[in-house]
Scaffold this motif. Structure first.
Motif, PDB file in Angstrom:
ATOM      1  N   GLY A 357       0.806  -1.203   0.000  1.00 45.53           N
ATOM      2  CA  GLY A 357       0.000   0.000   0.000  1.00 45.53           C
ATOM      3  C   GLY A 357       0.843   1.258   0.000  1.00 45.53           C
ATOM      4  O   GLY A 357       1.925   1.302   0.581  1.00 45.53           O
ATOM      5  N   GLN A 358       0.354   2.289  -0.678  1.00 46.62           N
ATOM      6  CA  GLN A 358       1.038   3.580  -0.716  1.00 46.62           C
ATOM      7  C   GLN A 358       0.011   4.667  -1.022  1.00 46.62           C
ATOM      8  O   GLN A 358      -0.817   4.514  -1.917  1.00 46.62           O
ATOM      9  N   TRP A 359       0.053   5.747  -0.235  1.00 46.98           N
ATOM     10  CA  TRP A 359      -0.867   6.857  -0.476  1.00 46.98           C
ATOM     11  C   TRP A 359      -0.224   7.856  -1.434  1.00 46.98           C
ATOM     12  O   TRP A 359       0.910   8.286  -1.233  1.00 46.98           O
ATOM     13  N   VAL A 360      -0.970   8.227  -2.489  1.00 48.91           N
ATOM     14  CA  VAL A 360      -0.518   9.196  -3.478  1.00 48.91           C
ATOM     15  C   VAL A 360      -1.641  10.215  -3.687  1.00 48.91           C
ATOM     16  O   VAL A 360      -2.773   9.828  -4.008  1.00 48.91           O
ATOM     17  N   ASN A 361      -1.320  11.487  -3.468  1.00 49.18           N
ATOM     18  CA  ASN A 361      -2.317  12.555  -3.634  1.00 49.18           C
ATOM     19  C   ASN A 361      -3.577  12.263  -2.822  1.00 49.18           C
ATOM     20  O   ASN A 361      -4.711  12.360  -3.330  1.00 49.18           O
ATOM     21  N   ASP A 362      -3.379  11.867  -1.558  1.00 47.46           N
ATOM     22  CA  ASP A 362      -4.479  11.621  -0.623  1.00 47.46           C
ATOM     23  C   ASP A 362      -5.399  10.493  -1.074  1.00 47.46           C
ATOM     24  O   ASP A 362      -6.591  10.477  -0.737  1.00 47.46           O
ATOM     25  N   ALA A 363      -4.881   9.543  -1.824  1.00 43.48           N
ATOM     26  CA  ALA A 363      -5.662   8.382  -2.246  1.00 43.48           C
ATOM     27  C   ALA A 363      -4.811   7.124  -2.067  1.00 43.48           C
ATOM     28  O   ALA A 363      -3.612   7.144  -2.355  1.00 43.48           O
ATOM     29  N   PRO A 364      -5.411   6.025  -1.594  1.00 41.91           N
ATOM     30  CA  PRO A 364      -4.646   4.789  -1.411  1.00 41.91           C
ATOM     31  C   PRO A 364      -4.424   4.048  -2.726  1.00 41.91           C
ATOM     32  O   PRO A 364      -5.359   3.860  -3.510  1.00 41.91           O
ATOM     33  N   TYR A 365      -3.185   3.666  -2.969  1.00 37.02           N
ATOM     34  CA  TYR A 365      -2.803   2.853  -4.121  1.00 37.02           C
ATOM     35  C   TYR A 365      -2.121   1.583  -3.605  1.00 37.02           C
ATOM     36  O   TYR A 365      -1.712   1.498  -2.447  1.00 37.02           O
ATOM     37  N   TYR A 366      -1.985   0.607  -4.519  1.00 33.62           N
ATOM     38  CA  TYR A 366      -1.206  -0.602  -4.237  1.00 33.62           C
ATOM     39  C   TYR A 366      -0.183  -0.754  -5.354  1.00 33.62           C
ATOM     40  O   TYR A 366      -0.497  -0.538  -6.531  1.00 33.62           O
ATOM     41  N   ARG A 367       1.027  -1.120  -4.981  1.00 37.72           N
ATOM     42  CA  ARG A 367       2.095  -1.161  -5.968  1.00 37.72           C
ATOM     43  C   ARG A 367       2.907  -2.432  -5.833  1.00 37.72           C
ATOM     44  O   ARG A 367       2.958  -3.056  -4.766  1.00 37.72           O
ATOM     45  N   CYS A 368       3.529  -2.830  -6.918  1.00 38.37           N
ATOM     46  CA  CYS A 368       4.499  -3.921  -6.917  1.00 38.37           C
ATOM     47  C   CYS A 368       5.728  -3.424  -7.659  1.00 38.37           C
ATOM     48  O   CYS A 368       5.643  -3.015  -8.820  1.00 38.37           O
ATOM     49  N   ARG A 369       6.862  -3.439  -6.974  1.00 41.33           N
ATOM     50  CA  ARG A 369       8.114  -2.940  -7.568  1.00 41.33           C
ATOM     51  C   ARG A 369       9.148  -4.078  -7.582  1.00 41.33           C
ATOM     52  O   ARG A 369      10.234  -3.962  -7.048  1.00 41.33           O
ATOM     53  N   PHE A 370       8.774  -5.173  -8.207  1.00 44.35           N
ATOM     54  CA  PHE A 370       9.627  -6.360  -8.242  1.00 44.35           C
ATOM     55  C   PHE A 370      11.038  -6.050  -8.758  1.00 44.35           C
ATOM     56  O   PHE A 370      12.026  -6.424  -8.126  1.00 44.35           O
ATOM     57  N   PRO A 371      11.191  -5.374  -9.903  1.00 44.76           N
ATOM     58  CA  PRO A 371      12.556  -5.136 -10.408  1.00 44.76           C
ATOM     59  C   PRO A 371      13.395  -4.245  -9.505  1.00 44.76           C
ATOM     60  O   PRO A 371      14.623  -4.258  -9.596  1.00 44.76           O
ATOM     61  N   GLU A 372      12.740  -3.438  -8.639  1.00 41.94           N
ATOM     62  CA  GLU A 372      13.494  -2.573  -7.739  1.00 41.94           C
ATOM     63  C   GLU A 372      14.095  -3.353  -6.571  1.00 41.94           C
ATOM     64  O   GLU A 372      15.060  -2.915  -5.957  1.00 41.94           O
ATOM     65  N   GLU A 373      13.518  -4.502  -6.247  1.00 43.98           N
ATOM     66  CA  GLU A 373      13.949  -5.256  -5.068  1.00 43.98           C
ATOM     67  C   GLU A 373      14.582  -6.596  -5.410  1.00 43.98           C
ATOM     68  O   GLU A 373      15.498  -7.043  -4.734  1.00 43.98           O
ATOM     69  N   TYR A 374      14.087  -7.264  -6.456  1.00 45.71           N
ATOM     70  CA  TYR A 374      14.507  -8.632  -6.732  1.00 45.71           C
ATOM     71  C   TYR A 374      15.472  -8.690  -7.914  1.00 45.71           C
ATOM     72  O   TYR A 374      15.389  -7.898  -8.852  1.00 45.71           O
ATOM     73  N   ALA A 375      16.358  -9.670  -7.854  1.00 49.00           N
ATOM     74  CA  ALA A 375      17.350  -9.846  -8.904  1.00 49.00           C
ATOM     75  C   ALA A 375      16.668 -10.135 -10.241  1.00 49.00           C
ATOM     76  O   ALA A 375      15.669 -10.851 -10.304  1.00 49.00           O
ATOM     77  N   LEU A 376      17.226  -9.578 -11.317  1.00 47.47           N
ATOM     78  CA  LEU A 376      16.656  -9.757 -12.650  1.00 47.47           C
ATOM     79  C   LEU A 376      17.226 -10.974 -13.361  1.00 47.47           C
ATOM     80  O   LEU A 376      16.861 -11.252 -14.501  1.00 47.47           O
ATOM     81  N   ALA A 377      18.124 -11.700 -12.689  1.00 46.28           N
ATOM     82  CA  ALA A 377      18.750 -12.858 -13.323  1.00 46.28           C
ATOM     83  C   ALA A 377      17.749 -13.963 -13.620  1.00 46.28           C
ATOM     84  O   ALA A 377      18.033 -14.879 -14.383  1.00 46.28           O
ATOM     85  N   ASN A 378      16.545 -13.887 -13.021  1.00 45.68           N
ATOM     86  CA  ASN A 378      15.540 -14.901 -13.316  1.00 45.68           C
ATOM     87  C   ASN A 378      14.770 -14.584 -14.605  1.00 45.68           C
ATOM     88  O   ASN A 378      13.928 -15.367 -15.019  1.00 45.68           O
ATOM     89  N   HIS A 379      15.024 -13.406 -15.189  1.00 44.55           N
ATOM     90  CA  HIS A 379      14.414 -13.009 -16.456  1.00 44.55           C
ATOM     91  C   HIS A 379      12.890 -12.995 -16.406  1.00 44.55           C
ATOM     92  O   HIS A 379      12.223 -13.325 -17.392  1.00 44.55           O
ATOM     93  N   LEU A 380      12.337 -12.658 -15.270  1.00 41.53           N
ATOM     94  CA  LEU A 380      10.893 -12.479 -15.172  1.00 41.53           C
ATOM     95  C   LEU A 380      10.535 -11.141 -15.812  1.00 41.53           C
ATOM     96  O   LEU A 380      11.055 -10.102 -15.418  1.00 41.53           O
ATOM     97  N   MET A 381       9.679 -11.177 -16.826  1.00 41.13           N
ATOM     98  CA  MET A 381       9.291  -9.955 -17.535  1.00 41.13           C
ATOM     99  C   MET A 381       8.296  -9.182 -16.676  1.00 41.13           C
ATOM    100  O   MET A 381       7.106  -9.504 -16.628  1.00 41.13           O
ATOM    101  N   HIS A 382       8.779  -8.191 -15.991  1.00 37.89           N
ATOM    102  CA  HIS A 382       7.961  -7.461 -15.003  1.00 37.89           C
ATOM    103  C   HIS A 382       8.179  -5.968 -15.193  1.00 37.89           C
ATOM    104  O   HIS A 382       9.315  -5.497 -15.258  1.00 37.89           O
ATOM    105  N   PRO A 383       7.098  -5.174 -15.297  1.00 33.23           N
ATOM    106  CA  PRO A 383       7.290  -3.716 -15.381  1.00 33.23           C
ATOM    107  C   PRO A 383       7.990  -3.195 -14.140  1.00 33.23           C
ATOM    108  O   PRO A 383       7.932  -3.809 -13.064  1.00 33.23           O
ATOM    109  N   ARG A 384       8.632  -2.059 -14.276  1.00 32.99           N
ATOM    110  CA  ARG A 384       9.345  -1.497 -13.139  1.00 32.99           C
ATOM    111  C   ARG A 384       8.386  -1.165 -12.002  1.00 32.99           C
ATOM    112  O   ARG A 384       8.699  -1.369 -10.838  1.00 32.99           O
ATOM    113  N   ASN A 385       7.211  -0.658 -12.322  1.00 33.04           N
ATOM    114  CA  ASN A 385       6.199  -0.339 -11.318  1.00 33.04           C
ATOM    115  C   ASN A 385       4.838  -0.810 -11.801  1.00 33.04           C
ATOM    116  O   ASN A 385       4.475  -0.593 -12.962  1.00 33.04           O
TER     117      ASN A 385
END
Length: 547
Positions: A357-385
């Motif tokens: 969960g993350q609040w943006v402009n006073d509204a709750p959003y949900y996000r997944c930032r897999f490439p920001e945290e997990y190694a890309l060596a598994n070649h999972l095609m995942h958007p940055r956000n």
């Protein structure tokens, strides 16, 4: 003598190892001893189990049900008896609760005043206030004693105080439990010993960091070399994680764990009570885990388990992390009081991880930032956000639930609930994910081999094949080590009762408080998966079952 119908209220907390049945028995016996000589008979019971006395009545399930029943003119009782007010009221809870009884004309009987509480009697009010203060004082004394004892055990004895062992160690038997009563029950003490497969990985992580590698580079290196991440190494204790790759947070957690130097370290995290709502203190407090400052950590005086890294290397790593501005070593993460209605229920359809969960402009959003945290060596095609706004899901979710639990669709809903039991528990879902990953690896391996036969560069294709084999091996390891617990199937009558209760909750969803609405979603057993490519969310109704 006229019979007076009573409702009984009691509470027990299992955190102090009490037997709920025995506690209920003596509380209700004490209540009957008070009311039966005057013609009283208990016709309804409200008994909370495993709920701390510090939780306000509105947040205890059975206490809240009793307060709601007071509003019912056909409730069937005209008075309430509490056998042990010391367990029912904490702090100022009596002064916040009794006016509700008085408003609806329902008497409250307690043994301490010998009958019903007189709202005009100052002595009665003083007695109940004193018991609330005593209850709060008793709980605080217990907390102080327990924390002091655990601090001494960690510092002077170096005792392992529970929890999962750090990656690189495993639990070993250390003989009978030091507490004679627990030893008599067959409980054993434990200590940490080296995990022959994981301990060298911890050494490699520290060495690589001291050689100048960053957190993400180390995660990439470990994933590329086919070394299972902590969740893949022990999937039975990490069913909530996919184990698909090493993450920066996993590397950071290892580099900042002082137990790798051989000392027992306690109180790195602590439970802190914070107000549920600063604008309504009557809602009480909730417990949050927070990182404590380094000066509050308790170290064992001696080395009590085999060290994996030297004290000098560990200190050098901490100095480097501090110089890089690492904020997780000695500072508390900022907590947000803002509610998330879909907390823990929304998953990313690409990597099958829970979205944050993350609040943006006073509204709750949900996000997944897999490439920001997990190694890309598994070649999972995942958007940055991957972002999803909460209200896009909640509005449609409420409409879907409203249709599902509408009276004219009860039979169809029951059929869905019966069929849902064949889907199995969350462990079965994890197995399905692993099987899909194995099938995907087999498909890519066939493509790579075809490319090799078609004349592609052998060195390049061989690298691709090796990477897919590593992914397939990790998935096969998760598949072979997973254990599915047997589940009890619910009968149609039991499911009909559940459906009726859920229908009552669904009908009030539209106007419900966000915090309460989130609890209802969790109790229903929803699991929501968001597929960014399809721009829609998919929900599956799971039935909560007990083994």
């Amino acid at each position: 003598m006229n019979t007076i119908p009573f409702a009984f209220y009691g509470r027990v907390s299992t955190e102090d190892n009490q037997d709920p049945q025995s506690s209920r028995a003596w509380q209700i016996t004490r209540s009957r001893a008070l009311i039966e000589p005057r013609g009283g008979v208990i016709v309804a019971e409200f008994f909370d189990v495993d709920k701390s006395r510090s939780i306000p009545w509105q947040r205890r399930p059975h206490a809240a049900a009793l307060l709601a029943e007071l509003r019912n003119p056909d409730r069937g009782f005209g008075a309430v008896v509490i056998g042990e007010p010391h367990r029912a009221f904490y702090g100022n809870q009596y002064s916040l609760t009794f006016p509700v009884f008085e408003h609806f004309g329902v008497q409250l009987w307690v043994p301490e005043v010998g009958g019903p509480i007189d709202p005009t009697n100052e002595a009665h009010d003083l007695v109940m206030s004193v018991f609330g203060g005593m209850s709060k004082g008793e709980r605080n004394r217990i907390k102080i004693r327990v924390r002091s004892a655990m601090s001494a055990q960690a510092q002077m004895e170096g005792r392992f105080l529970g929890g999962r062992p750090p990656y690189g160690y495993r639990l070993a038997d250390a003989g009978p439990h030091p507490n004679p009563a627990k030893a008599a029950d067959g409980k054993r003490a434990h200590r940490l010993e080296l995990d022959s497969a994981a301990a060298p990985v911890v050494e490699e992580i520290f060495a690589a960091f001291l050689d100048g590698y960053g957190l993400f580079a180390i995660a990439e290196r470990l994933t590329r070399n086919g070394i299972p991440s902590p969740s893949a190494h022990d999937p039975a204790r990490n069913r909530h994680r996919s184990g698909i790759a090493w993450s920066k947070s996993a590397v950071r957690a290892i580099l900042t764990n002082p137990r790798y130097v051989g000392h027992q370290v306690w109180n790195r995290q602590g439970k802190h009570e914070v107000l549920m709502n600063v604008d309504d203190v009557s809602l009480g407090h909730t417990t949050r885990l927070r990182w404590n400052a380094k000066e509050d950590w308790v170290w064992s005086e001696q080395v009590v388990h085999p060290p994996i890294v030297s004290k000098e290397d560990f200190d050098a790593v901490q100095m480097t992390l501090t110089g890089r501005g690492n904020r997780h070593t000695d500072k508390t993460r900022k907590r947000t009081p803002k509610p998330y209605q879909l907390r823990g229920l929304l998953y990313c359809g690409i990597c099958d991880r829970r979205m944050q969960g993350q609040w943006v402009n006073d509204a709750p959003y949900y996000r997944c930032r897999f490439p920001e945290e997990y190694a890309l060596a598994n070649h999972l095609m995942h958007p940055r956000n991957v972002y999803l706004r909460e209200d896009r899901v909640v509005l449609r979710l409420d409409r879907w639930l409203g249709r599902l639990f509408a009276p004219h669709r009860v039979d169809q809903t029951l059929d869905l609930l019966v069929a849902a039991q064949d889907l199995g528990p969350p462990e079965v879902h994890a197995l399905a994910v692993a099987r899909r990953q194995i099938a995907e690896c087999d498909r890519k391996l066939a493509q790579h081999r075809a490319a090799l036969e078609a004349g592609a560069d052998p060195s390049l294709v061989t690298g691709w094949i090796q990477e897919e084999l590593v992914r397939k091996k990790a998935a096969e390891q998760r598949l072979s080590s997973a254990h599915v617990r047997p589940q009890k199937r619910l009968g149609r009558d039991e499911l009909a009762e559940i459906t009726h209760r859920l229908g009552d909750m669904v009908r009030v969803l539209s106007n419900a408080d966000p915090i309460r609405k989130g609890k209802i979603y969790a109790e229903i057993g929803l699991r929501l998966t968001y597929h960014p490519s399809k721009q829609k969310s998919w929900s599956r109704l799971l039935v909560t079952r007990t083994p």
